[in-house]
Enzyme design. Structure first.
Site, mmCIF file in Angstrom:
data_model
loop_
_atom_site.group_PDB
_atom_site.id
_atom_site.type_symbol
_atom_site.label_atom_id
_atom_site.label_comp_id
_atom_site.label_asym_id
_atom_site.label_seq_id
_atom_site.Cartn_x
_atom_site.Cartn_y
_atom_site.Cartn_z
ATOM 1 N N ASP A 104 46.028 40.118 34.218
ATOM 2 C CA ASP A 104 45.480 39.282 35.334
ATOM 3 C C ASP A 104 43.736 38.519 34.992
ATOM 4 O O ASP A 104 43.130 39.189 34.975
ATOM 5 C CB ASP A 104 45.662 39.724 37.339
ATOM 6 C CG ASP A 104 45.462 38.682 38.372
ATOM 7 O OD1 ASP A 104 45.266 37.316 37.969
ATOM 8 O OD2 ASP A 104 46.315 39.294 38.688
ATOM 9 N N ASP A 205 44.704 33.287 37.546
ATOM 10 C CA ASP A 205 43.685 33.299 39.146
ATOM 11 C C ASP A 205 43.023 32.335 39.207
ATOM 12 O O ASP A 205 42.110 31.676 38.479
ATOM 13 C CB ASP A 205 42.869 34.525 39.397
ATOM 14 C CG ASP A 205 42.412 34.352 40.954
ATOM 15 O OD1 ASP A 205 43.890 34.898 41.219
ATOM 16 O OD2 ASP A 205 41.986 34.844 41.263
ATOM 17 N N GLU A 285 48.280 30.488 37.839
ATOM 18 C CA GLU A 285 48.589 30.217 39.159
ATOM 19 C C GLU A 285 47.525 28.981 39.827
ATOM 20 O O GLU A 285 46.604 29.123 40.559
ATOM 21 C CB GLU A 285 47.464 31.404 40.140
ATOM 22 C CG GLU A 285 47.786 32.145 41.908
ATOM 23 C CD GLU A 285 46.946 31.918 42.669
ATOM 24 O OE1 GLU A 285 45.485 32.197 42.228
ATOM 25 O OE2 GLU A 285 47.449 32.457 43.838
ATOM 26 N N HIS A 346 51.921 39.000 45.732
ATOM 27 C CA HIS A 346 50.947 39.746 46.396
ATOM 28 C C HIS A 346 50.500 38.814 47.474
ATOM 29 O O HIS A 346 49.734 39.451 48.238
ATOM 30 C CB HIS A 346 49.851 40.326 45.927
ATOM 31 C CG HIS A 346 49.533 39.753 45.016
ATOM 32 N ND1 HIS A 346 49.487 38.780 44.177
ATOM 33 C CD2 HIS A 346 47.582 39.477 45.169
ATOM 34 C CE1 HIS A 346 48.520 38.788 43.819
ATOM 35 N NE2 HIS A 346 47.732 38.554 44.203
ATOM 36 N N ASP A 347 50.513 37.560 47.611
ATOM 37 C CA ASP A 347 50.043 36.103 48.669
ATOM 38 C C ASP A 347 50.683 35.822 49.651
ATOM 39 O O ASP A 347 50.466 35.151 50.591
ATOM 40 C CB ASP A 347 49.490 35.182 48.124
ATOM 41 C CG ASP A 347 47.731 36.276 46.824
ATOM 42 O OD1 ASP A 347 46.513 36.692 46.872
ATOM 43 O OD2 ASP A 347 47.598 35.561 45.596
HETATM 44 C C1 NOJ Z 1 44.362 34.074 44.048
HETATM 45 C C2 NOJ Z 1 45.132 35.770 43.999
HETATM 46 O O1 NOJ Z 1 46.135 35.850 44.099
HETATM 47 C C3 NOJ Z 1 45.178 36.188 45.632
HETATM 48 O O2 NOJ Z 1 44.903 37.623 45.785
HETATM 49 C C4 NOJ Z 1 43.081 35.952 45.390
HETATM 50 O O3 NOJ Z 1 42.485 36.602 46.417
HETATM 51 C C5 NOJ Z 1 42.129 35.351 45.326
HETATM 52 N N1 NOJ Z 1 43.375 34.130 43.716
HETATM 53 C C6 NOJ Z 1 40.723 35.401 44.860
HETATM 54 O O4 NOJ Z 1 40.316 35.545 43.195
#
Ligand code: NOJ
Ligand code: CA
Length: 553
Positions: A104, A205, A285, A346-347
Site C-alpha cells: 500500500d 492510497d 484508490e 477496509h473502508d
Molecule cells: C484511504 C484508506 O483506504 C483509508 O483507510 C485511509 O483512512 C485514508 N485513505 C487516508 O490514508
C-alpha cells in the site's frame, strides 16, 4: 480484451494485517501470522482458495493513528507487525506459492511523526519546510475554506513557526507537497526500495488528493459543481444518494483540492519507475463524483494499470442497476484499459452486511461472488468475504477508528469491517491466543473457515470452486462481454463472456422467485450457486430464487 499480464488473470485478495492472524498473542495480527495462513490462500490445489496476489494494507512504521495509513518510515516494518526479515520471508513464501505481493503506497501524507515532517515543522527555513504545505492564515483564520475528508478544517495551526499546515485527513497526517520535485524523488526511491526487495506492485492510497490548486483558492459550494449523472444517481442506495445530492458532509464542491490536473504527471512519473520492473503493477484508490474522472487516471496506458471500480458499494440490490453500472464503466474506459472490481474493503461495509436478507444471505453472497469472478477484469476479494464474515454492531466505547470518533455524529467508523479473521469457532475465532484488538464478528459458529472447510455447499467451497474453475476458462479470463436483455426478466442479469473458441453464459437471478431465461441455443450448465442442478443441455433455463448459473455452449 486479451489478458497477457499476470495481473489481468489474477484474483486478488486484500489482507488487513492487523486483523488476519496474530502469531504472538498480543491481539494484533502480524506478518508471521499471515505466513502461517498462506497455504489456506493458495497451496497450489483446489483445496485452497486459489488467489494469485495479495494487497496488504500498510504494515510500515506508524503511530497507528489511522492504523497504518499514517506512516513514519516508508522503508521499515512496524514492530507490531514484524521486521524487515519477516517481510523478506513473506515475499519468499508468497512467491513460492505463486502469490504476488502488493503493498500500500500511502503518499498523499505521512505521519506527523515522520522525520521529514519533524524537520519541516522545526523552522521556516529548514530544507524540508517545503516538503509539506505551509501557509499563512487569513488573520486568525486558516488560509482557505478547505475541509479535511475526516471532518473539520484541513488546516492545522502550528504555534512554533506561526503558520498553518494542510492535512486532507487527520491532523496527524500532514499532506506532502507534490509540487516539490524532491518529494517526487524521495517517493520514487521508496517505490524502488520495495520493488528491489521483491514486491510486485502497489495499491495507491487516494491519488486524487495529491495535488492542490497552486493559488489555494476557496472551494465553491456544492451546488456550483457540474451536473451529476442522473442514472448513476438513481442507481445509488438512499444513503449514498443523499450524500451525493447534498455534497455531504461539508457542502463543498472540492474543485481546488481534489483531482488537480498535475496529478496525471505525478502518476506518469510513478509509471516510469514501475516500468523499470517488467511485471510491476499499480492500482489506484480513486474516488470521484464523476466516473469519467476515475477513468482518466488510466491515462494513455501511461498512468495507473488499474483503478478500482467502487460503485458496486453504493448500488442497490437490483440486477438492472448492476448491469447499467458495469456497462457504463466499460463504456468510459479508454481503449485497452483493464477494469478492477470490488465489493468491499477496509473502508466499506461488507457486501453481505449491506445486502443480506435474513435466511438468504449466503445465497446472495454466492450470487455476488459469481458476478465478481465472471465480469471482464480483475476481481479483488476482501479478507473474510469468502466465509461471509459480517459487520458487527460495535458499541461506541469499543470504537477505535478515528473516523468513528470524529466524523459526523452518525458515522460509526470502520471497525466493523476490520474485525479478526474467523478461522474457527473458538472464543477468539482462532485469530489470537490473547485478546483480539477488536471483537470477533457475529454468527461465528457458521461463519468460520474450519466449519465451512468440510461442508461442500459452504460459501468458502463455492468461492474455491469458482476461483479454480475461472483459471481454466479462457472465456472468463479474457473473453469479450455482451449483455443479453431481450426477454430477460428485469430482476435477472445475464451476460456472455466469449473468445473465438469458447462461450460462457452467466445468468444471475437477483429475485427471490424462480425466473426463466430463454437461451440463445442449447447450453450445458457448468456451475451453479445451487449444488443440485442437472448438467443436461437446455434451451431455457429456470433459475431458482437467487440462483446464479454458468452455462457453456
Ligand atoms: C484511504 C484508506 O483506504 C483509508 O483507510 C485511509 O483512512 C485514508 N485513505 C487516508 O490514508
Ligand atoms: Ca501479533
Amino acid at each position: 480484451m486479451i489478458a497477457v499480464k499476470w495481473w489481468q488473470k489474477a484474483v486478488f485478495y486484500q489482507i488487513y494485517p492487523r486483523s488476519f492472524m496474530d502469531s504472538n498473542g498480543d491481539g494484533i495480527g502480524d506478518i508471521p501470522g499471515i505466513i502461517q495462513k498462506l497455504d489456506y490462500l493458495n497451496d497450489g490445489t483446489p483445496q485452497s482458495l486459489g488467489i494469485d496476489a495479495i494487497w496488504f494494507s500498510p504494515f510500515f512504521v506508524s503511530p497507528q493513528k489511522d492504523f497504518g495509513y499514517d506512516i513514519a518510515d516508508y522503508c521499515n516494518i512496524d514492530p507490531c507487525y514484524g521486521t524487515l526479515e519477516d517481510f523478506d520471508r513473506l515475499v519468499e513464501e508468497c512467491h513460492k506459492r505463486g502469490i504476488r505481493v502488493m503493498l500500500d503506497l500511502v503518499v498523499n501524507h505521512t505521519s506527523d511523526q515522520h522525520p521529514w515532517f519533524l524537520e519541516s515543522r522545526s523552522s521556516r527555513d529548514n530544507p524540508k519546510r517545503d516538503w509539506y504545505i505551509w501557509r499563512d492564515g487569513r488573520g486568525k483564520k486558516p488560509p482557505n475554506n478547505w475541509r479535511s475528508i475526516f471532518s473539520g478544517s484541513a488546516w492545522e495551526w502550528d504555534e512554533h513557526t506561526g503558520q498553518w499546515y494542510l492535512h486532507s485527513f487527520l491532523r496527524e497526517q500532514p499532506d506532502l507537497n507534490w509540487a516539490n520535485p524532491e518529494v517526487r524523488e524521495a517517493i520514487h526511491a521508496v517505490i524502488r526500495f520495495w520493488l528491489d526487495r521483491g514486491a510486485d506492485g502497489f495499491r495507491l492510497d487516494v491519488p486524487h488528493t495529491y495535488c492542490k490548486d497552486p493559488q489555494f483558492r476557496n472551494n465553491p459550494p456544492f451546488w456550483k459543481r457540474p451536473p451529476l449523472d442522473r442514472q448513476r444517481l438513481r442507481d445509488k442506495v438512499f444513503f449514498e444518494k443523499t450524500i451525493a445530492l447534498f455534497g455531504l458532509p461539508d457542502f463543498q464542491y472540492k474543485q481546488y483540492n481534489l483531482h488537480q490536473p498535475q496529478t496525471h504527471e505525478i502518476l506518469r512519473g510513478f509509471r516510469r519507475v514501475l516500468d523499470e520492473y517488467p511485471d510491476a503493477v499499480s492500482i489506484g484508490e480513486i474516488l470521484a463524483d464523476y466516473p469519467e474522472t476515475v477513468a482518466s487516471y488510466y491515462g494513455r496506458g501511461d498512468e495507473l494499470h488499474m483503478n478500482f471500480y467502487f460503485d458496486f458499494a453504493e448500488c442497490p440490490w437490483d440486477a438492472g442497476a448492476f448491469r447499467r453500472r458495469v456497462e457504463h464503466w466499460l463504456s468510459l474506459l479508454p481503449a485497452g484499459s483493464w477494469p478492477a472490481w470490488t465489493l468491499s474493503n477496509h473502508d466499506r461495509i461488507r457486501a453481505i452486511s449491506r445486502y443480506g436478507k435474513p435466511g438468504v444471505e449466503n445465497q446472495q453472497a454466492k450470487l455476488l461472488a459469481m458476478l465478481l469472478l465472471t465480469l471482464p477484469g480483475t476481481p479483488f476479494i476482501y479478507y473474510g468475504e469468502e466465509i461471509g464474515m459480517k459487520d458487527p454492531r460495535l458499541p461506541k466505547r469499543l470504537i477505535q477508528d478515528p473516523v468513528g470518533k470524529k466524523l459526523w455524529p452518525f458515522h460509526k467508523g470502520r471497525d466493523s469491517q476490520r474485525t479478526p479473521m474467523q478461522w474457527d469457532d473458538s472464543e477468539t475465532a482462532g485469530f489470537s491466543a490473547g485478546t483480539p484488538w477488536l471483537p470477533v464478528g457475529p454468527e461465528l459458529s457458521a461463519r468460520n473457515v474450519r466449519s465451512q472447510d468440510k461442508d461442500p455447499s459452504s460459501l468458502l467451497n463455492f468461492w474455491r470452486n469458482l476461483i479454480w474453475l475461472r483459471k481454466k476458462k479462457t472465456a472468463l479470463l479474457e473473453g469479450g462481454y455482451r449483455a443479453l436483455t431481450e426477454n430477460i426478466p428485469a430482476d435477472c442479469y445475464v451476460f456472455s463472456r466469449s473468445t473465438p473458441g469458447q462461450e460462457i453464459l452467466v445468468c444471475l437471478n437477483f429475485s427471490r422467485k424462480p425466473r426463466t431465461i430463454p437461451l440463445p441455443g442449447k447450453r450445458t450448465p457448468l456451475f451453479s450457486t445451487h449444488n443440485l442442478r442437472s448438467k443436461k443441455p437446455v434451451d431455457t433455463l429456470t433459475l431458482a430464487p437467487l440462483e446464479g448459473c454458468l452455462l457453456e455452449a
